[in-house]
Design a protein around this motif. Structure first.
Motif, short mmCIF file in Angstrom:
data_model
loop_
_atom_site.label_atom_id
_atom_site.label_comp_id
_atom_site.label_asym_id
_atom_site.label_seq_id
_atom_site.Cartn_x
_atom_site.Cartn_y
_atom_site.Cartn_z
N ILE A 76 0.79 -1.20 0.02
CA ILE A 76 0.15 0.18 -0.41
C ILE A 76 1.07 1.65 -0.29
CG2 ILE A 76 -1.70 1.84 1.36
CD1 ILE A 76 -2.77 -1.55 1.83
N ILE A 77 2.21 1.19 0.76
CA ILE A 77 2.61 2.28 0.68
C ILE A 77 3.26 2.45 -0.63
CG2 ILE A 77 5.38 3.24 1.77
CD1 ILE A 77 3.90 1.66 4.70
N ALA A 78 4.01 1.60 -0.82
CA ALA A 78 4.86 1.37 -1.88
C ALA A 78 3.90 2.18 -2.98
CB ALA A 78 5.04 0.13 -2.73
N VAL A 79 2.78 1.89 -3.20
CA VAL A 79 1.40 1.97 -4.44
C VAL A 79 0.84 3.41 -4.57
CG1 VAL A 79 -1.25 1.84 -5.47
CG2 VAL A 79 0.40 0.19 -4.67
N VAL A 80 0.91 3.75 -3.04
CA VAL A 80 0.93 5.57 -2.85
C VAL A 80 1.86 6.41 -3.22
CG1 VAL A 80 0.80 6.82 -0.72
CG2 VAL A 80 -0.54 5.49 -0.73
N ILE A 81 3.11 5.83 -3.08
CA ILE A 81 4.13 6.66 -3.70
C ILE A 81 4.71 6.67 -5.13
CG2 ILE A 81 7.23 6.49 -3.74
CD1 ILE A 81 7.24 5.51 -0.78
N ILE A 82 3.45 5.78 -5.42
CA ILE A 82 4.09 5.27 -7.82
C ILE A 82 3.68 6.45 -7.90
CG2 ILE A 82 3.46 4.44 -9.18
CD1 ILE A 82 4.84 1.82 -7.91
N LEU A 83 1.99 6.83 -6.62
CA LEU A 83 1.19 7.29 -7.29
C LEU A 83 1.10 8.93 -7.00
CD1 LEU A 83 -2.73 5.94 -5.72
CD2 LEU A 83 -1.21 6.63 -8.24
N LEU A 84 2.01 9.23 -6.33
CA LEU A 84 2.05 10.83 -5.83
C LEU A 84 3.65 11.35 -6.20
CD1 LEU A 84 2.45 10.65 -1.94
CD2 LEU A 84 1.01 12.04 -3.33
N PHE A 85 4.71 10.59 -6.88
CA PHE A 85 5.70 10.69 -7.40
C PHE A 85 5.44 10.42 -8.70
CE2 PHE A 85 7.22 10.58 -3.83
CZ PHE A 85 7.38 12.18 -2.97
N GLY A 86 4.92 9.46 -9.42
CA GLY A 86 5.11 8.93 -10.93
C GLY A 86 6.05 7.96 -11.35
N ALA A 87 6.03 7.10 -11.92
CA ALA A 87 6.46 5.61 -12.28
C ALA A 87 7.74 6.74 -13.40
CB ALA A 87 6.44 4.96 -13.33
N LYS A 88 7.94 7.71 -13.24
CA LYS A 88 9.02 7.80 -14.57
C LYS A 88 10.09 8.21 -13.42
CE LYS A 88 6.85 8.96 -18.20
NZ LYS A 88 6.23 9.62 -20.06
N LYS A 89 9.98 9.58 -12.05
CA LYS A 89 10.55 10.43 -11.50
C LYS A 89 10.79 9.24 -9.87
CE LYS A 89 8.62 14.64 -12.05
NZ LYS A 89 7.83 15.53 -10.55
#
Length: 96
Positions: free
Chosen positions: A11-24
């Motif tokens: 869940i934490i990983a998904v939230v981080i990906i949503l916040l910062f984007g997969a490209k960054k």
């Protein structure tokens, strides 16, 4: 509360990906790795320099005593000048 299970980590990983984007994320991880490498090199350098300084630290070194500047800066006083004397009407009459 301190133990995170695999579900919480996902869940934490998904939230981080949503916040910062997969490209960054790869750029952020790369810069984090560079920062960690620099930090390790600096701490190693500090340890090496402290090991080199250890024999010198055992012998006391006489250092000259330095004169410290005064706590408050000294202000040069300008001479006091008296205000000009005004002539009264009586003095004007006697001067004429």
């Amino acid at each position: 509360m301190g133990n995170l299970g695999p579900t919480e980590l996902i869940i934490i990983a998904v939230v981080i990906i949503l916040l910062f984007g997969a490209k960054k994320l790869p750029d952020m991880a790369r810069s984090l790795g560079k920062s960690a490498k620099i930090f390790k090199a600096e701490t190693k350098g500090l340890r090496d320099s402290s090991d080199d300084d250890a024999p010198a630290a055992q012998q006391p070194v006489q250092q000259p005593i330095q004169q410290l500047p005064p706590a408050q800066p000294q202000v040069q006083q300008q001479p006091q000048v008296a205000p000009p004397i005004e002539q009264t009407s009586q003095n004007k009459a006697t001067n004429n």
